[in-house]
Motif scaffolding. Structure first.
Motif, PDB file in Angstrom:
ATOM      1  N   ASN A  99      47.955  42.786  52.241  1.00  0.00           N
ATOM      2  CA  ASN A  99      47.244  42.168  51.120  1.00  0.00           C
ATOM      3  C   ASN A  99      48.142  41.088  50.538  1.00  0.00           C
ATOM      4  O   ASN A  99      49.362  41.264  50.458  1.00  0.00           O
ATOM      5  CB  ASN A  99      46.932  43.194  50.032  1.00  0.00           C
ATOM      6  N   CYS A 101      48.477  37.781  47.482  1.00  0.00           N
ATOM      7  CA  CYS A 101      47.948  37.077  46.317  1.00  0.00           C
ATOM      8  C   CYS A 101      48.711  35.756  46.158  1.00  0.00           C
ATOM      9  O   CYS A 101      49.944  35.746  46.136  1.00  0.00           O
ATOM     10  CB  CYS A 101      48.151  37.963  45.092  1.00  0.00           C
ATOM     11  N   CYS A 229      38.315  35.533  46.594  1.00  0.00           N
ATOM     12  CA  CYS A 229      38.795  36.734  47.280  1.00  0.00           C
ATOM     13  C   CYS A 229      38.341  36.670  48.731  1.00  0.00           C
ATOM     14  O   CYS A 229      37.145  36.544  49.005  1.00  0.00           O
ATOM     15  CB  CYS A 229      38.219  37.974  46.601  1.00  0.00           C
ATOM     16  N   TRP A 248      43.855  37.158  47.670  1.00  0.00           N
ATOM     17  CA  TRP A 248      43.358  36.523  46.445  1.00  0.00           C
ATOM     18  C   TRP A 248      43.992  35.148  46.310  1.00  0.00           C
ATOM     19  O   TRP A 248      45.212  35.002  46.474  1.00  0.00           O
ATOM     20  CB  TRP A 248      43.744  37.345  45.210  1.00  0.00           C
ATOM     21  N   LEU A 306      43.452  42.044  40.667  1.00  0.00           N
ATOM     22  CA  LEU A 306      44.495  41.734  41.655  1.00  0.00           C
ATOM     23  C   LEU A 306      45.277  42.969  42.113  1.00  0.00           C
ATOM     24  O   LEU A 306      46.162  42.859  42.961  1.00  0.00           O
ATOM     25  CB  LEU A 306      45.491  40.715  41.065  1.00  0.00           C
ATOM     26  N   SER A 309      46.530  43.610  45.547  1.00  0.00           N
ATOM     27  CA  SER A 309      47.323  42.541  46.180  1.00  0.00           C
ATOM     28  C   SER A 309      48.592  42.194  45.407  1.00  0.00           C
ATOM     29  O   SER A 309      49.236  41.176  45.676  1.00  0.00           O
ATOM     30  CB  SER A 309      46.455  41.277  46.348  1.00  0.00           C
ATOM     31  N   THR A 316      53.231  38.229  47.349  1.00  0.00           N
ATOM     32  CA  THR A 316      52.762  37.388  46.252  1.00  0.00           C
ATOM     33  C   THR A 316      53.451  36.031  46.300  1.00  0.00           C
ATOM     34  O   THR A 316      54.666  35.957  46.485  1.00  0.00           O
ATOM     35  CB  THR A 316      53.101  38.060  44.897  1.00  0.00           C
TER      36      THR A 316
END
Ligand code: ADP
Length: 354
Positions: A99, A101, A229, A248, A306, A309, A316
């Motif tokens: 995942n 972001c 997303c 994201w 979020l 993620s 990130t």
């Protein structure tokens, strides 16, 4: 076999990154001076003498200069291709099951939308990300099958609005937990996309929906978080193993403080909600960095959305966007300080004073 070797090398690289400094990276991007700023003779306070080493200098009055260090520093001349080139490893990891972001933070007018959305002829991270996902998916088509879908939403005054819905939602959209590490918004439209041109259509639909119902589109978008997303469902064609991952891409509301004259009515409420969500984002990242036993994801819609993620083994990337101008230096310093806290590394004042 070639793919497995590449994958192993990439995993090794990621593990090195994780060992080195956790899984948060911060890239700083400075926009160019605008025509008005240039013609009014506005002073430029940011320097890029050591940008190659990830350092950015900001002149803070007299002979003082403060140096900030990030994972990357982009000068106003660095284009979308260059910036995306550095961000693309995050995209690859989504196809590897992580995942991710990626968010843009900063004062209004510093280029958050330029970085994330871009323009039709100068497309930003959102479009390039999906294009890259399709490119790699094609490359791996003999080994994996990928389904890619997209939702576009905005969070305004702590309320979620589906920007792909063709009819208004009959009830308020809420975040639900469907299992360990699986948060979703029941009822949110998920558009299945199969190629880059479908992506562009979906992104355009999301952008136009943002404008509906607001008198001033630019003002409205600077006060809401625009969130894309991307859900990737992958199936390994050899082993049959399936994984879901989520990326994201977020263009945050402007981080500027409210002027005294604006501190009333609807504007005050908007500003309080923006403050609340941006502080919540800072608190979550801080709690993750200090390995706190409680991570306060639920303190805002932004962080709650979020949640899957941010933290765990997700990755990130923060773009801190800044203005080069003296008139903005207070907000610039505040954004750079926030970004420095996110990165978890603080440099002292520059040794060499100018
Ligand atoms: P924000 O989303 O932070 O409010 P915008 O993305 O709307 O800011 O950018 C403000 C203006 O600056 C826009 O006209 C945009 O095209 C321009 N701009 C921002 N960053 C860049 C850049 N790196 N190169 C060229 N123009 C930029």
């Amino acid at each position: 076999m070639k793919y497995n070797k590449e994958q192993a090398e990439r995993k090794e690289l990621y593990n090195k990154v994780l060992e080195m400094k956790g899984n948060i990276r911060v890239f700083c991007r400075c926009r160019p001076m605008s025509k008005e700023e240039l013609s009014s003779g506005s002073a430029m306070v940011v320097d890029f003498d050591s940008a190659k080493d990830g350092e950015l200098g900001i002149h803070v009055g007299g002979s003082s200069k403060r140096i900030f260090k990030f994972d990357r520093v982009y000068t106003p001349k660095d284009d979308q291709v260059h910036v995306f080139g550095d961000a693309s490893s995050f995209v690859v990891s989504v196809l590897d099951g992580y995942n991710v972001c990626i968010f843009a933070y900063g004062q209004t007018g510093t280029g958050k939308t330029f970085t994330m959305e871009g323009t039709e002829h100068n497309r930003g991270v959102n479009y390039r990300t999906l294009e890259e996902l399709f490119r790699i998916a094609r490359e791996r088509k003999d080994m994996f099958h990928y389904d890619i879908s997209v939702s576009v939403l905005e969070v305004y005054n702590e309320q979620i609005r589906d920007l792909l819905a063709t009819v208004p939602a009959s009830k308020k959209l809420e975040i639900k937990q469907a299992g360990e590490g699986v948060h979703h918004v029941p009822g949110l439209v998920e558009a299945q996309v199969n190629n880059s041109s479908e992506v562009w259509t979906v992104l355009q639909a999301g952008s136009s929906a943002r404008a509906v119902g607001s008198n001033n589109v630019n003002e409205h978008s600077s006060r809401s978080h625009c969130m894309l997303c991307i859900m990737v469902r992958s199936k390994n064609l050899m082993s049959g193993e399936c994984t879901n991952s989520k990326l994201w891409l977020v263009d945050l509301a402007g981080s500027e403080r409210l002027g005294k004259t604006e501190a009333q009515g609807e504007r005050l409420k908007e500003a309080q909600n923006i403050n609340k969500s941006l502080s919540a984002l800072g608190d979550v990242i801080n709690a993750l960095a200090t390995k706190s036993s409680h991570v306060p994801y639920r303190n805002s819609k932004l962080t709650h959305l979020l949640q899957d993620s941010l933290g765990g083994d997700s990755k990130t990337l923060m773009f801190v966007q800044i203005s080069p101008c003296e008139k903005d230096s207070g907000e610039t310093l505040s954004s750079l300080n926030f970004a420095t806290r996110v990165r978890g590394v603080e440099l002292g004042p520059a040794k060499k004073q100018i």
